[in-house]
Design an enzyme around this catalytic site. Structure first.
Site, PDB file in Angstrom:
ATOM      1  N   GLN A  88       1.043  -1.173  -0.047  1.00 49.09           N
ATOM      2  CA  GLN A  88       0.025   0.057   0.141  1.00 49.09           C
ATOM      3  C   GLN A  88       0.787   1.284  -0.083  1.00 49.09           C
ATOM      4  OE1 GLN A  88      -3.349  -0.324   3.050  1.00 49.09           O
ATOM      5  NE2 GLN A  88      -1.918  -1.837   3.858  1.00 49.09           N
ATOM      6  N   HIS A 106      -1.498   1.191  -4.149  1.00 51.24           N
ATOM      7  CA  HIS A 106      -2.121   2.855  -3.957  1.00 51.24           C
ATOM      8  C   HIS A 106      -1.130   3.453  -5.035  1.00 51.24           C
ATOM      9  CE1 HIS A 106      -4.013   1.598   0.104  1.00 51.24           C
ATOM     10  NE2 HIS A 106      -4.768   1.423  -0.946  1.00 51.24           N
ATOM     11  N   CYS A 114      -1.529  11.484 -16.083  1.00 58.53           N
ATOM     12  CA  CYS A 114      -2.591  12.402 -16.944  1.00 58.53           C
ATOM     13  C   CYS A 114      -3.957  11.972 -16.966  1.00 58.53           C
ATOM     14  CB  CYS A 114      -2.231  12.572 -18.391  1.00 58.53           C
ATOM     15  SG  CYS A 114      -3.295  13.592 -19.337  1.00 58.53           S
ATOM     16  N   LEU A 200       2.819  -3.412  15.142  1.00 55.88           N
ATOM     17  CA  LEU A 200       3.238  -3.119  16.454  1.00 55.88           C
ATOM     18  C   LEU A 200       2.020  -3.243  17.427  1.00 55.88           C
ATOM     19  CD1 LEU A 200       5.221   0.242  16.410  1.00 55.88           C
ATOM     20  CD2 LEU A 200       6.095  -1.980  16.818  1.00 55.88           C
TER      21      LEU A 200
HETATM   22  P1  OAD Z   1      -1.462   3.021   9.037  1.00 58.27           P
HETATM   23  O1  OAD Z   1      -0.519   4.180   9.475  1.00 58.27           O
HETATM   24  O2  OAD Z   1      -2.803   3.244   9.232  1.00 58.27           O
HETATM   25  O3  OAD Z   1      -0.970   1.911  10.026  1.00 58.27           O
HETATM   26  C1  OAD Z   1       0.425   1.688  10.062  1.00 58.27           C
HETATM   27  C2  OAD Z   1       0.589   0.191  11.156  1.00 58.27           C
HETATM   28  O4  OAD Z   1       1.760  -0.099  11.299  1.00 58.27           O
HETATM   29  C3  OAD Z   1       0.046   0.719  12.676  1.00 58.27           C
HETATM   30  O5  OAD Z   1      -0.769  -0.284  12.896  1.00 58.27           O
HETATM   31  C4  OAD Z   1       1.256   0.171  13.471  1.00 58.27           C
HETATM   32  O6  OAD Z   1       1.227  -0.160  14.760  1.00 58.27           O
HETATM   33  C5  OAD Z   1       2.076  -0.453  12.475  1.00 58.27           C
HETATM   34  N1  OAD Z   1       3.798  -0.077  12.733  1.00 58.27           N
HETATM   35  C6  OAD Z   1       4.289   1.049  13.025  1.00 58.27           C
HETATM   36  N2  OAD Z   1       5.584   0.780  13.065  1.00 58.27           N
HETATM   37  C7  OAD Z   1       5.652  -0.443  12.960  1.00 58.27           C
HETATM   38  C8  OAD Z   1       6.837  -1.462  12.828  1.00 58.27           C
HETATM   39  N3  OAD Z   1       8.235  -0.822  12.943  1.00 58.27           N
HETATM   40  N4  OAD Z   1       6.741  -2.701  12.524  1.00 58.27           N
HETATM   41  C9  OAD Z   1       5.521  -3.262  12.280  1.00 58.27           C
HETATM   42  N5  OAD Z   1       4.219  -2.413  12.490  1.00 58.27           N
HETATM   43  C10 OAD Z   1       4.457  -1.016  12.518  1.00 58.27           C
HETATM   44  O7  OAD Z   1      -0.860   2.634   7.611  1.00 58.27           O
HETATM   45  P2  OAD Z   1      -1.312   1.758   6.509  1.00 58.27           P
HETATM   46  O8  OAD Z   1      -2.377   0.675   7.145  1.00 58.27           O
HETATM   47  O9  OAD Z   1      -0.281   1.390   5.582  1.00 58.27           O
HETATM   48  O10 OAD Z   1      -3.249   5.480   1.532  1.00 58.27           O
HETATM   49  O11 OAD Z   1      -2.395   2.775   5.669  1.00 58.27           O
HETATM   50  C11 OAD Z   1      -3.073   2.366   4.562  1.00 58.27           C
HETATM   51  C12 OAD Z   1      -3.459   3.453   3.829  1.00 58.27           C
HETATM   52  O12 OAD Z   1      -3.876   4.627   4.372  1.00 58.27           O
HETATM   53  C13 OAD Z   1      -1.917   3.926   3.140  1.00 58.27           C
HETATM   54  O13 OAD Z   1      -1.690   3.199   1.892  1.00 58.27           O
HETATM   55  C14 OAD Z   1      -2.473   5.545   2.560  1.00 58.27           C
HETATM   56  C15 OAD Z   1      -3.333   5.916   3.854  1.00 58.27           C
HETATM   57  O14 OAD Z   1      -4.512   6.864   3.505  1.00 58.27           O
HETATM   58  C16 OAD Z   1      -2.595   6.130   0.520  1.00 58.27           C
HETATM   59  O15 OAD Z   1      -1.797   6.946   0.396  1.00 58.27           O
HETATM   60  C17 OAD Z   1      -3.268   5.838  -0.913  1.00 58.27           C
HETATM   61 ZN    ZN Z   2      -2.379  13.001 -21.628  1.00 60.44          ZN
END
Ligand code: OAD
Ligand code: ZN
Length: 228
Positions: A88, A106, A114, A200
């Site tokens: 993601q 993502h 574009c 975590l």
């Molecule tokens: P989040 O910020 O929602 O979650 C990150 C997770 O990683 C949390 O549950 C933390 O506990 C965990 N975490 C942090 N550090 C860690 C480590 N060292 N080892 C293991 N786990 C750890 O991020 P995502 O779930 O990736 O979309 O978010 C999903 C989407 O929301 C993203 O792709 C983004 C956002 O809107 C777009 O940008 C399109």
């Molecule tokens: Zn174009």
């Protein structure tokens, strides 16, 4: 051959110094999602959206992969497993670690699309809304090639098939609130995979993960992959 599906989230990049979205001091605590990561926000103020990703790009460029990225790149080389890796994250840390086949569902920080003709270009140092499209010549249609709320993630057909056929499903560093990615575990489990979360924090009331392994992904994931 064992088929392994790995879904990555921002947690894996946290240890490379990149901010997650929803942790304390995460990106969404400092910026409004609806301003910089929604299609409505883009329609209202495309300049602000380009500026946000222009600000993130150099941080992502500088970041280096950590032990978890490297373990996955090594895992991909194994002859006895077949890996399908979906992230993601829009950073390129897996590529920097040597992974060859990464599906950025993502989108990617280094691309601009574009909206008029769908052409994707490598983003120069900075992108701007009113740059001209190389292919169709339209002006005012360029958008960072990042999937916003209100848009469909990429590779969904392929992902569906892989979820149905994998033996092991592993999610890493993802809070499980953004769909459709958050629903992948349910689907994989429904079709018979054994399911793991490396995070975590514990995700409450999630009946679909058979195992939740708490800790830093850089410490927990390498040993697990070696044993698989
Ligand atoms: P989040 O910020 O929602 O979650 C990150 C997770 O990683 C949390 O549950 C933390 O506990 C965990 N975490 C942090 N550090 C860690 C480590 N060292 N080892 C293991 N786990 C750890 O991020 P995502 O779930 O990736 O979309 O978010 C999903 C989407 O929301 C993203 O792709 C983004 C956002 O809107 C777009 O940008 C399109
Ligand atoms: Zn174009």
């Amino acid at each position: 051959m064992k088929k392994v599906f790995i879904l990555m989230g921002a947690g894996i990049s946290a240890e490379s110094g990149l901010k997650t979205f929803r942790d304390a001091n995460g990106l969404w605590e400092n910026f409004k999602v609806e301003d910089v990561a929604s299609i409505e926000g883009f329609e209202k103020n495309p300049k602000q959206v380009h500026e946000f990703y222009n600000m993130l790009r150099p941080q992502m460029d500088k970041a280096l992969p950590n032990a978890a990225h490297i373990a996955i790149a090594d895992f991909e080389k194994r002859a006895d497993i077949s890996l399908y890796l979906v992230t993601q994250n829009v950073d390129l840390l897996h590529e920097k670690a040597g992974s060859k086949n990464v599906r950025h569902m993502h989108g990617r920080i280094d691309e601009t699309v574009c909206l008029k003709c769908g052409h994707v270009i490598k983003t120069p140092e900075k992108s701007a809304f009113d740059d001209v499209c190389d292919k169709c010549g339209a002006k005012g249609y360029l958008k960072p090639n990042i999937v916003f709320f209100g848009e469909m993630p990429m590779f969904m057909d392929e992902i569906e098939n892989e979820l149905k056929s994998c033996d092991v499903f592993v999610a890493v560093g993802t809070s499980g609130v953004v769909y459709p990615a958050a629903g992948f575990v349910q689907e994989a489990k429904y079709y018979g995979a054994e399911t793991y979360l490396f995070n975590l924090e514990y995700i409450e009331n999630n009946y679909y993960f058979d195992h939740q392994i708490l800790g830093k992904a850089s410490e927990t994931l390498p040993a697990f992959l070696q044993k698989l």
